[in-house]
Scaffold this motif. Structure first.
Motif, PDB file in Angstrom:
ATOM      1  N   ARG A  31       0.647  -0.969   0.179  1.00 14.50           N
ATOM      2  CA  ARG A  31       0.410   0.006  -0.053  1.00 14.50           C
ATOM      3  C   ARG A  31       1.117   2.031   0.287  1.00 14.50           C
ATOM      4  N   TRP A  32       2.242   0.975   0.205  1.00 12.48           N
ATOM      5  CA  TRP A  32       2.758   2.364   0.602  1.00 12.48           C
ATOM      6  C   TRP A  32       3.769   2.579  -0.973  1.00 12.48           C
ATOM      7  N   VAL A  33       3.149   1.683  -1.879  1.00 11.41           N
ATOM      8  CA  VAL A  33       4.674   1.731  -3.529  1.00 11.41           C
ATOM      9  C   VAL A  33       3.616   1.830  -4.098  1.00 11.41           C
ATOM     10  N   PRO A  34       4.529   2.862  -5.397  1.00 11.53           N
ATOM     11  CA  PRO A  34       3.751   3.505  -6.252  1.00 11.53           C
ATOM     12  C   PRO A  34       3.994   2.031  -7.241  1.00 11.53           C
ATOM     13  N   ASP A  35       3.123   2.596  -8.541  1.00 12.54           N
ATOM     14  CA  ASP A  35       2.661   1.897  -9.523  1.00 12.54           C
ATOM     15  C   ASP A  35       3.872   1.142  -9.728  1.00 12.54           C
ATOM     16  N   ASP A  36       4.957   1.702 -10.415  1.00 15.14           N
ATOM     17  CA  ASP A  36       5.610   1.238 -11.167  1.00 15.14           C
ATOM     18  C   ASP A  36       7.780   0.731 -10.501  1.00 15.14           C
ATOM     19  N   ILE A  37       7.166   0.601  -9.125  1.00 18.63           N
ATOM     20  CA  ILE A  37       7.903   0.339  -8.276  1.00 18.63           C
ATOM     21  C   ILE A  37       7.325  -1.608  -7.415  1.00 18.63           C
ATOM     22  N   SER A  38       8.045  -2.864  -7.637  1.00 23.63           N
ATOM     23  CA  SER A  38       7.674  -3.660  -7.018  1.00 23.63           C
ATOM     24  C   SER A  38       8.317  -4.722  -6.544  1.00 23.63           C
ATOM     25  N   LEU A  39       7.953  -5.486  -5.499  1.00 26.22           N
ATOM     26  CA  LEU A  39       8.543  -5.706  -4.108  1.00 26.22           C
ATOM     27  C   LEU A  39       8.807  -7.388  -3.998  1.00 26.22           C
ATOM     28  N   HIS A  40       9.539  -7.831  -3.493  1.00 27.86           N
ATOM     29  CA  HIS A  40       9.876  -8.875  -4.065  1.00 27.86           C
ATOM     30  C   HIS A  40      11.040  -9.716  -2.630  1.00 27.86           C
ATOM     31  N   LEU A  41       9.456 -10.273  -1.997  1.00 32.00           N
ATOM     32  CA  LEU A  41       9.535 -10.417  -0.137  1.00 32.00           C
ATOM     33  C   LEU A  41      10.167 -11.786  -0.218  1.00 32.00           C
ATOM     34  N   THR A  42      10.546 -12.993   0.752  1.00 32.64           N
ATOM     35  CA  THR A  42      11.252 -13.811   1.273  1.00 32.64           C
ATOM     36  C   THR A  42      11.819 -14.048   1.894  1.00 32.64           C
ATOM     37  N   ARG A  43      11.676 -14.720   2.791  1.00 28.11           N
ATOM     38  CA  ARG A  43      11.226 -15.031   4.380  1.00 28.11           C
ATOM     39  C   ARG A  43      12.815 -15.178   5.261  1.00 28.11           C
ATOM     40  N   THR A  44      13.377 -15.197   5.905  1.00 24.08           N
ATOM     41  CA  THR A  44      13.946 -16.003   6.851  1.00 24.08           C
ATOM     42  C   THR A  44      13.281 -17.647   7.561  1.00 24.08           C
ATOM     43  N   PRO A  45      13.995 -18.622   7.724  1.00 18.66           N
ATOM     44  CA  PRO A  45      13.702 -20.311   8.288  1.00 18.66           C
ATOM     45  C   PRO A  45      12.683 -19.916   9.296  1.00 18.66           C
ATOM     46  N   PHE A  46      11.735 -20.840   8.956  1.00 16.83           N
ATOM     47  CA  PHE A  46      11.349 -21.475  10.588  1.00 16.83           C
ATOM     48  C   PHE A  46      12.075 -21.794  11.719  1.00 16.83           C
ATOM     49  N   VAL A  47      11.848 -21.139  12.231  1.00 14.10           N
ATOM     50  CA  VAL A  47      12.438 -21.778  13.975  1.00 14.10           C
ATOM     51  C   VAL A  47      11.028 -21.454  15.013  1.00 14.10           C
ATOM     52  N   PRO A  48      11.108 -22.737  15.791  1.00 18.57           N
ATOM     53  CA  PRO A  48      10.016 -22.615  16.286  1.00 18.57           C
ATOM     54  C   PRO A  48       9.587 -21.656  17.924  1.00 18.57           C
ATOM     55  N   VAL A  49      10.415 -20.496  18.138  1.00 17.80           N
ATOM     56  CA  VAL A  49      10.405 -19.734  18.823  1.00 17.80           C
ATOM     57  C   VAL A  49       9.240 -18.474  18.854  1.00 17.80           C
ATOM     58  N   GLU A  50       8.549 -18.367  20.018  1.00 14.99           N
ATOM     59  CA  GLU A  50       8.482 -17.390  20.054  1.00 14.99           C
ATOM     60  C   GLU A  50       8.742 -15.760  19.602  1.00 14.99           C
ATOM     61  N   VAL A  51       7.335 -15.190  19.533  1.00 16.06           N
ATOM     62  CA  VAL A  51       7.992 -13.442  19.677  1.00 16.06           C
ATOM     63  C   VAL A  51       9.089 -13.079  21.149  1.00 16.06           C
ATOM     64  N   SER A  52      10.290 -12.848  20.833  1.00 15.39           N
ATOM     65  CA  SER A  52      11.092 -12.444  22.422  1.00 15.39           C
ATOM     66  C   SER A  52      12.188 -11.909  21.441  1.00 15.39           C
ATOM     67  N   LEU A  53      13.630 -11.386  22.412  1.00 16.25           N
ATOM     68  CA  LEU A  53      14.732 -10.760  22.506  1.00 16.25           C
ATOM     69  C   LEU A  53      15.109 -12.781  21.681  1.00 16.25           C
ATOM     70  N   ASP A  54      15.302 -13.580  21.301  1.00 17.33           N
ATOM     71  CA  ASP A  54      15.539 -14.980  21.276  1.00 17.33           C
ATOM     72  C   ASP A  54      15.380 -14.980  20.132  1.00 17.33           C
ATOM     73  N   LEU A  55      13.989 -14.608  19.614  1.00 13.11           N
ATOM     74  CA  LEU A  55      14.102 -14.741  18.632  1.00 13.11           C
ATOM     75  C   LEU A  55      14.188 -13.526  17.315  1.00 13.11           C
ATOM     76  N   ALA A  56      14.224 -12.403  18.045  1.00  9.43           N
ATOM     77  CA  ALA A  56      15.157 -11.586  17.515  1.00  9.43           C
ATOM     78  C   ALA A  56      16.484 -11.088  17.215  1.00  9.43           C
ATOM     79  N   ARG A  57      17.191 -12.603  18.040  1.00 12.44           N
ATOM     80  CA  ARG A  57      18.614 -12.695  17.485  1.00 12.44           C
ATOM     81  C   ARG A  57      18.803 -13.746  16.123  1.00 12.44           C
ATOM     82  N   LEU A  58      17.469 -14.656  16.326  1.00 12.30           N
ATOM     83  CA  LEU A  58      17.830 -15.464  15.359  1.00 12.30           C
ATOM     84  C   LEU A  58      17.526 -15.431  14.009  1.00 12.30           C
ATOM     85  N   VAL A  59      16.528 -14.766  13.708  1.00 13.99           N
ATOM     86  CA  VAL A  59      16.349 -13.882  12.762  1.00 13.99           C
ATOM     87  C   VAL A  59      16.942 -13.232  12.389  1.00 13.99           C
ATOM     88  N   SER A  60      18.281 -12.500  12.760  1.00 14.12           N
ATOM     89  CA  SER A  60      18.650 -11.241  12.178  1.00 14.12           C
ATOM     90  C   SER A  60      20.517 -11.446  12.125  1.00 14.12           C
TER      91      SER A  60
END
Length: 279
Positions: A31-60
């Motif tokens: 919704r923030w992107v103008p028509d001539d720009i395309s977003l290409h998304l990818t995701r980090t691998p799944f880890v069985p950890v809830e939102v926390s400082l531990d998860l923040a460190r793992l996904v970064s």
């Protein structure tokens, strides 16, 4: 049917986005992107950890980010954005800069993170005092406070939700309630709503009109900064960061309610961290 008169598809410029595995707001980013720009998304691998400082460190972790950026190289984005607030502030300013360097090495294009974009947006607005809203537990919220304080920004108040999962399901009314609590002490130059998994697009102009100060959100600043690297503007009518016509001086109204000001607030035991920070 002869369609040659159409001239083929229009040229597009690409923004690569690396998001955590549980990111659920792809549509909001667009919704923030103008028509001539395309977003290409990818995701980090799944880890069985809830939102926390531990998860923040793992996904970064740099290896994780490097793998994600390499998946984008084939479609040659012109900039890469890491769309995760906690993952980019958990290591402080030095950690955020190192993440950008690691992504740039793998993609050979400019890279940025949500937390770095936040500081860039605050500087653009001339904001040195900020109120914070987070969906996080107290420990993750404190890490964000520490990050902005390291950048020389004063936290005037903070409200947190204590969530560890399903953050994308939080309704706008809850976000608005927390925003009012966060600014209730006054003195803020801007309000920041943290977490790229927290919906904010439609609530930003409404809160700006009510609170009379700029309202920033994680996805907003990420897209604003990425598109800025391309020399173009994000799409956000009536959002002061994006729409210059919407910028006026902040006037914060008086209201009541407990907040979490800088350097204070309860240090909750782990079992109590699911409670909202303003109750």
């Amino acid at each position: 049917m002869d369609v040659s008169f159409l001239g083929g598809p229009r040229p597009q410029r690409g923004v690569g986005v690396v998001a955590p595995f549980d990111f659920a707001l792809d549509r909001e980013l667009w919704r923030w992107v103008p028509d001539d720009i395309s977003l290409h998304l990818t995701r980090t691998p799944f880890v069985p950890v809830e939102v926390s400082l531990d998860l923040a460190r793992l996904v970064s972790e740099h290896e994780t980010l490097g793998d994600a950026v390499r998946t984008l190289n084939a479609i040659t984005p012109e900039v890469v954005a890491y769309a995760c607030t906690s993952g980019s502030f958990v290591g402080g300013i030095a950690g955020e800069r190192a993440m950008c360097e690691a992504m740039t090495r793998e993609g050979a294009v400019p890279s940025l993170t949500t937390s770095g974009a936040l500081l860039e947006a605050l500087a653009s607005l001339g904001a040195r005092r900020v109120a914070l809203v987070t969906p996080y537990t107290v420990s993750v919220t404190r890490s964000l406070e520490k990050y902005v304080a390291e950048a020389g920004v004063t936290v005037t108040g903070c409200a947190f939700m204590g969530l560890t999962r399903h953050i994308w399901k939080v309704p706008y009314r809850n976000v608005a309630d927390m925003a009012r609590q966060a600014v209730s002490r006054g003195g803020a130059d801007a309000l920041f709503i943290s977490c790229t998994n927290l919906p904010t697009y439609d609530v930003i102009p409404q809160l700006e009109a009510e609170l009379r100060l700029p309202v920033l959100s994680a996805n907003q600043v990420t897209m604003w900064a990425a598109l800025r690297r391309l020399g173009t503007r994000a799409v956000g009518p009536y959002q002061r960061l994006i729409d210059p016509a919407a910028r006026i001086g902040p006037v914060v109204p008086e209201s009541s309610g407990a907040v979490l000001p800088e350097g204070s607030g309860p240090v909750l035991p782990e079992e109590e961290q699911q409670q909202e920070g303003w109750t």
